[in-house]
Design a protein around this motif. Structure first.
Motif, PDB file in Angstrom:
ATOM      1  N   ASP A  57      24.791  16.418  80.630  1.00  0.00           N
ATOM      2  CA  ASP A  57      24.613  17.186  79.454  1.00  0.00           C
ATOM      3  C   ASP A  57      23.141  17.435  79.125  1.00  0.00           C
ATOM      4  O   ASP A  57      22.908  18.159  78.292  1.00  0.00           O
ATOM      5  N   ALA A  58      22.479  17.285  80.286  1.00  0.00           N
ATOM      6  CA  ALA A  58      20.832  17.386  80.168  1.00  0.00           C
ATOM      7  C   ALA A  58      20.611  18.989  80.153  1.00  0.00           C
ATOM      8  O   ALA A  58      19.487  19.231  79.988  1.00  0.00           O
ATOM      9  N   LEU A  59      21.174  19.768  80.786  1.00  0.00           N
ATOM     10  CA  LEU A  59      21.172  21.243  80.976  1.00  0.00           C
ATOM     11  C   LEU A  59      21.590  21.929  79.878  1.00  0.00           C
ATOM     12  O   LEU A  59      21.317  23.158  79.858  1.00  0.00           O
ATOM     13  N   GLU A  60      22.184  21.313  78.760  1.00  0.00           N
ATOM     14  CA  GLU A  60      22.855  22.061  77.644  1.00  0.00           C
ATOM     15  C   GLU A  60      21.678  22.884  76.773  1.00  0.00           C
ATOM     16  O   GLU A  60      20.483  22.121  76.818  1.00  0.00           O
ATOM     17  N   PRO A  61      21.829  23.953  76.148  1.00  0.00           N
ATOM     18  CA  PRO A  61      23.218  24.564  76.361  1.00  0.00           C
ATOM     19  C   PRO A  61      23.300  25.659  77.359  1.00  0.00           C
ATOM     20  O   PRO A  61      24.259  26.369  77.424  1.00  0.00           O
ATOM     21  N   PHE A  62      22.365  25.654  78.289  1.00  0.00           N
ATOM     22  CA  PHE A  62      22.398  26.662  79.255  1.00  0.00           C
ATOM     23  C   PHE A  62      23.445  26.674  80.463  1.00  0.00           C
ATOM     24  O   PHE A  62      24.015  27.488  80.694  1.00  0.00           O
ATOM     25  N   ILE A  63      23.683  25.297  80.591  1.00  0.00           N
ATOM     26  CA  ILE A  63      24.710  24.849  81.935  1.00  0.00           C
ATOM     27  C   ILE A  63      25.366  23.735  80.859  1.00  0.00           C
ATOM     28  O   ILE A  63      24.779  22.781  80.775  1.00  0.00           O
ATOM     29  N   ASP A  64      26.573  23.698  80.566  1.00  0.00           N
ATOM     30  CA  ASP A  64      27.344  22.828  79.845  1.00  0.00           C
ATOM     31  C   ASP A  64      27.744  21.710  80.697  1.00  0.00           C
ATOM     32  O   ASP A  64      27.981  21.820  81.822  1.00  0.00           O
ATOM     33  N   ALA A  65      27.958  20.657  80.086  1.00  0.00           N
ATOM     34  CA  ALA A  65      28.176  19.498  80.635  1.00  0.00           C
ATOM     35  C   ALA A  65      29.485  19.357  81.260  1.00  0.00           C
ATOM     36  O   ALA A  65      29.792  18.767  82.469  1.00  0.00           O
ATOM     37  N   LYS A  66      30.548  20.037  80.944  1.00  0.00           N
ATOM     38  CA  LYS A  66      31.668  20.197  81.658  1.00  0.00           C
ATOM     39  C   LYS A  66      31.599  20.803  83.083  1.00  0.00           C
ATOM     40  O   LYS A  66      32.367  20.288  83.948  1.00  0.00           O
ATOM     41  N   THR A  67      30.928  21.983  82.737  1.00  0.00           N
ATOM     42  CA  THR A  67      30.764  22.695  84.472  1.00  0.00           C
ATOM     43  C   THR A  67      30.143  21.561  85.078  1.00  0.00           C
ATOM     44  O   THR A  67      30.394  21.716  86.547  1.00  0.00           O
ATOM     45  N   MET A  68      28.986  21.061  84.713  1.00  0.00           N
ATOM     46  CA  MET A  68      28.128  20.000  85.562  1.00  0.00           C
ATOM     47  C   MET A  68      29.010  18.999  86.096  1.00  0.00           C
ATOM     48  O   MET A  68      28.969  18.675  87.317  1.00  0.00           O
ATOM     49  N   GLU A  69      29.822  18.434  85.172  1.00  0.00           N
ATOM     50  CA  GLU A  69      30.889  17.304  85.731  1.00  0.00           C
ATOM     51  C   GLU A  69      31.913  17.904  87.081  1.00  0.00           C
ATOM     52  O   GLU A  69      32.181  17.191  87.931  1.00  0.00           O
ATOM     53  N   ILE A  70      32.479  18.952  86.879  1.00  0.00           N
ATOM     54  CA  ILE A  70      33.263  19.452  87.535  1.00  0.00           C
ATOM     55  C   ILE A  70      32.457  19.943  88.933  1.00  0.00           C
ATOM     56  O   ILE A  70      33.012  19.856  90.129  1.00  0.00           O
ATOM     57  N   HIS A  71      31.615  20.802  88.710  1.00  0.00           N
ATOM     58  CA  HIS A  71      30.699  21.481  89.901  1.00  0.00           C
ATOM     59  C   HIS A  71      29.999  20.476  90.871  1.00  0.00           C
ATOM     60  O   HIS A  71      30.169  20.418  92.066  1.00  0.00           O
ATOM     61  N   HIS A  72      29.537  19.185  90.267  1.00  0.00           N
ATOM     62  CA  HIS A  72      28.752  17.957  91.056  1.00  0.00           C
ATOM     63  C   HIS A  72      30.131  17.350  91.503  1.00  0.00           C
ATOM     64  O   HIS A  72      29.940  17.060  92.576  1.00  0.00           O
ATOM     65  N   GLY A  73      30.787  16.770  90.487  1.00  0.00           N
ATOM     66  CA  GLY A  73      31.692  15.834  91.061  1.00  0.00           C
ATOM     67  C   GLY A  73      32.923  15.809  91.611  1.00  0.00           C
ATOM     68  O   GLY A  73      33.543  15.219  92.455  1.00  0.00           O
ATOM     69  N   LYS A  74      33.450  17.359  91.549  1.00  0.00           N
ATOM     70  CA  LYS A  74      34.569  17.660  92.173  1.00  0.00           C
ATOM     71  C   LYS A  74      34.160  18.883  93.321  1.00  0.00           C
ATOM     72  O   LYS A  74      34.749  18.482  94.608  1.00  0.00           O
ATOM     73  N   HIS A  75      33.427  19.853  92.864  1.00  0.00           N
ATOM     74  CA  HIS A  75      33.161  20.840  93.925  1.00  0.00           C
ATOM     75  C   HIS A  75      32.430  20.543  95.026  1.00  0.00           C
ATOM     76  O   HIS A  75      32.493  20.305  96.232  1.00  0.00           O
ATOM     77  N   HIS A  76      31.014  19.842  94.687  1.00  0.00           N
ATOM     78  CA  HIS A  76      30.345  19.408  95.540  1.00  0.00           C
ATOM     79  C   HIS A  76      30.911  18.316  96.402  1.00  0.00           C
ATOM     80  O   HIS A  76      30.792  18.005  97.485  1.00  0.00           O
ATOM     81  N   GLN A  77      31.639  17.321  95.621  1.00  0.00           N
ATOM     82  CA  GLN A  77      32.051  16.050  96.523  1.00  0.00           C
ATOM     83  C   GLN A  77      33.341  16.679  97.306  1.00  0.00           C
ATOM     84  O   GLN A  77      33.375  16.147  98.501  1.00  0.00           O
ATOM     85  N   ALA A  78      33.903  17.869  97.064  1.00  0.00           N
ATOM     86  CA  ALA A  78      34.661  18.259  98.117  1.00  0.00           C
ATOM     87  C   ALA A  78      34.274  18.942  99.452  1.00  0.00           C
ATOM     88  O   ALA A  78      34.631  18.762 100.551  1.00  0.00           O
ATOM     89  N   TYR A  79      32.946  19.531  99.223  1.00  0.00           N
ATOM     90  CA  TYR A  79      32.290  19.869 100.465  1.00  0.00           C
ATOM     91  C   TYR A  79      31.757  18.863 101.541  1.00  0.00           C
ATOM     92  O   TYR A  79      32.049  18.982 102.781  1.00  0.00           O
ATOM     93  N   VAL A  80      31.473  17.818 100.562  1.00  0.00           N
ATOM     94  CA  VAL A  80      31.006  16.510 101.310  1.00  0.00           C
ATOM     95  C   VAL A  80      32.232  15.804 102.111  1.00  0.00           C
ATOM     96  O   VAL A  80      32.005  15.702 103.185  1.00  0.00           O
TER      97      VAL A  80
ATOM     98  N   TYR B  96      31.810  29.916  84.771  1.00  0.00           N
ATOM     99  CA  TYR B  96      33.059  30.483  84.294  1.00  0.00           C
ATOM    100  C   TYR B  96      33.350  29.852  82.769  1.00  0.00           C
ATOM    101  O   TYR B  96      34.019  30.339  82.036  1.00  0.00           O
ATOM    102  N   LEU B  97      33.364  28.496  82.836  1.00  0.00           N
ATOM    103  CA  LEU B  97      33.763  27.641  81.640  1.00  0.00           C
ATOM    104  C   LEU B  97      32.911  28.417  80.595  1.00  0.00           C
ATOM    105  O   LEU B  97      33.467  28.359  79.226  1.00  0.00           O
ATOM    106  N   LYS B  98      31.805  28.367  80.658  1.00  0.00           N
ATOM    107  CA  LYS B  98      30.912  28.973  79.370  1.00  0.00           C
ATOM    108  C   LYS B  98      30.688  30.370  79.262  1.00  0.00           C
ATOM    109  O   LYS B  98      30.727  30.984  78.214  1.00  0.00           O
TER     110      LYS B  98
END
Ligand code: MN3
Length: 201
Positions: free
Chosen positions: A13-36, A170-172
């Motif tokens: 949530d450190a980049l709020e309100p510009f990038i929301d915590a939920k987006t960061m959670e999914i983007h880093h934890g799901k999308h990036h993890q999937a690329y790896v 997209y979420l925000k």
């Protein structure tokens, strides 16, 4: 040896309100993890196993689409997280600030050009600030390609990259990609970008 997801150096949530915590959670934890994960699967038992990410990215055009897309995804997202920071943004100073003014006329003119590159990239991709022949240039790439790839239309050393895939905003911001590209200046880590600029020269 396989690739692993790098931890973020700031809270979700450190980049709020510009990038929301939920987006960061999914983007880093799901999308990036999937690329790896998919990169590791794609190289397992092939001659590409054991190569560095930089080595794979450099020959993207001659390797399988799975390695190009997931290797690019891993490289680009690692670079993206490091390009951002809480309580960041502002105006770049020093050699980078001077080079931006000299090249683009002003910092505002640069931001406009960069945002336009991101906004006009059809579908999914990335906007970049690169060093090419010792000069700054704005470019964009499709999908998970990047300017280090042999297939890039404009090749160079990236010093800033911004993800313009819908999953990045997209979420925000829903369909308002230009609004996301306007807000992101508040969290750009210009100290990091300046270090990359110094190293690329
Ligand atoms: Mn992404």
């Amino acid at each position: 040896m396989s690739f692993t997801l790098p931890a973020l150096t700031y809270a979700l949530d450190a980049l709020e309100p510009f990038i929301d915590a939920k987006t960061m959670e999914i983007h880093h934890g799901k999308h990036h993890q999937a690329y790896v994960d998919n990169l590791n699967k794609a190289i397992a038992g092939t001659p590409n196993e054991g190569k560095t990410l930089g080595e794979l990215v450099a020959v993207a055009g001659t390797i399988s689409p799975a390695v190009r897309n997931n290797g690019g995804g891993h490289w680009n997202h690692t670079f993206f997280w490091e390009s951002l920071a809480p309580h960041a943004g502002g105006t770049p100073t020093g050699a980078l600030g001077d080079a931006i003014t000299t090249t683009f006329g002003s910092f505002d003119a640069f931001k406009e050009k960069f945002a336009a590159a991101g906004a006009t990239r059809f579908g999914s991709g990335w906007a970049w600030l690169i060093v090419k022949d010792d000069k700054l240039e704005v470019s964009s790439t499709p999908n998970q390609d990047n300017p280090l790839m042999d297939v890039a239309e404009v090749k160079g050393m990236p010093i800033l990259g911004v993800d313009v895939w819908e999953h990045a905003y997209y979420l925000k911001y829903q369909n308002r990609r230009p609004e996301y590209l306007g807000a992101i200046w508040n969290v750009i880590n210009w100290t990091k970008v300046g270090e990359r600029f110094a190293a690329a020269k």
